[in-house]
Design an enzyme around this catalytic site. Structure first.
Site, PDB file in Angstrom:
ATOM      1  N   PRO A   2       0.833  -1.211   0.000  1.00 48.24           N
ATOM      2  CG  PRO A   2       0.062  -0.963   2.183  1.00 48.24           C
ATOM      3  CD  PRO A   2       0.817  -1.901   1.286  1.00 48.24           C
ATOM      4  CD  GLU A   3       1.420   4.190  -3.610  1.00 48.28           C
ATOM      5  OE1 GLU A   3       2.323   4.958  -3.219  1.00 48.28           O
ATOM      6  OE2 GLU A   3       1.529   3.469  -4.606  1.00 48.28           O
ATOM      7  CE  LYS A  55       4.650   1.835   1.615  1.00 53.39           C
ATOM      8  NZ  LYS A  55       5.171   1.588   0.301  1.00 53.39           N
ATOM      9  CB  CYS A 248       2.483  12.424 -22.309  1.00 49.66           C
ATOM     10  SG  CYS A 248       3.206  13.562 -21.108  1.00 49.66           S
ATOM     11  CB  CYS A 251       4.934  15.841 -24.613  1.00 49.04           C
ATOM     12  SG  CYS A 251       5.244  14.081 -24.323  1.00 49.04           S
ATOM     13  CB  CYS A 270       6.113  10.818 -20.373  1.00 47.33           C
ATOM     14  SG  CYS A 270       6.311  11.591 -21.998  1.00 47.33           S
TER      15      CYS A 270
HETATM   16 ZN   LIG Z   1       5.334  13.638 -22.005  1.00 52.64          ZN
END
Ligand SMILES: [Zn+2]
Length: 280
Positions: A2-3, A55, A248, A251, A270
């Site tokens: 988990p975050e 955590k 993205c 971009c 990206c």
């Molecule tokens: Zn990008």
């Protein structure tokens, strides 16, 4: 895994519901916990506080007893009013702590054990944790130093290393590297302290921002609705995570997906925007 924001919300919810209350009932299907409960019953003890260490979720009971749980991928803690219908099947229950006001139920937690304060202080896993990014006292410079110690490790893997820093999971790993323009494949050794600091700062801000989102109050851990962009639209909440092949947001290059590290953890990025691949 988990975050950190998930753990933070679970701890906050459990602490508010349970702190300074008396345990009226304890149930578990885990024999090693039940053995302790038979020898030194949980019922009658006061819940002193609930806290996170990395955590790990720690529930402190009076009489020097600490319950340590770790949710990993599938575990969760829920809070219910007595008699309220659970939102997970009873067979998934691993343990339940009841007070007069609430039932705190741990479903499918893969790690649950009782420790004394002294045993916890000797616990290598707990003691070796890096600074927790959601701890207001966390030393971010210490996190940068510990990242630096990971040398040749790709930055995406280093961010998940709980000995370097605690709190970042797969989502904030991908999101913070995107915002910092850093390639997930750049080795830690190739990045400047300034860049490492920027990444850590970004991850901390993203995690922090997600501790304020409203969540379903009865579910201590529901995953929540995370957001790292400023958009309120559900399909625009994240920059790259979960968006493989989609354009993205900066971009329009298709977002790429890679598996990294020993556990083949997913990294979304990206290829064009994340141009920082090393600074010599
Ligand atoms: Zn990008």
């Amino acid at each position: 895994m988990p975050e950190g924001d998930t753990i933070f919300r679970a701890v906050r919810t459990l602490h508010r519901a349970l702190a300074s209350k008396t345990v009226v009932r304890f149930r578990t299907v885990l024999t090693h916990l039940e053995r302790v409960n038979i020898d030194t019953p949980l019922a009658g003890r006061t819940i002193e506080r609930v806290e996170a260490r990395g955590k790990h979720l720690l529930i402190h009971f009076s009489g020097d007893l600490i319950l340590r749980t770790h949710m990993r991928m599938n575990g969760s803690w829920h809070i219910y009013r007595p008699g309220e219908r659970w939102q997970r099947p009873a067979r998934d229950m691993r343990l339940m702590i009841a007070t007069d006001d609430f039932e705190a139920v741990a479903f499918r937690v893969p790690v649950a054990e009782f420790r004394t304060a002294a045993a916890l202080a000797r616990d290598d896993v707990i003691q070796s944790l890096g600074p927790d990014l959601l701890d207001p006292e966390a030393e971010l410079e210490e996190a940068v130093r510990r990242l630096r110690d990971r040398g040749p490790m790709p930055i995406a893997d280093a961010l998940l290393d709980q000995r370097a820093l605690a709190g970042v999971g797969n989502i904030f790993k991908s999101e913070s590297l995107f915002v910092a323009d850093v390639s997930p494949f750049a080795s830690v050794a190739s990045l400047s302290d300034h860049t490492l600091r920027t990444i850590v700062d970004t991850a901390r801000q993203q995690l922090e921002a997600n501790t304020h989102d409203p969540i379903e109050p009865r579910l201590a851990v529901a995953g929540g609705v995370r957001r790292t962009t400023r958009s309120g639209r559900p399909d625009r909440r994240l920059w790259v995570y979960g968006r493989a092949g989609a354009p993205c947001r900066r971009c329009h290059t298709p977002i790429a997906l890679a598996k990294q590290g020993e556990d083949a953890r997913l990294t979304y990025y990206c290829p064009r925007c994340q141009h920082v691949t090393g600074e010599g």
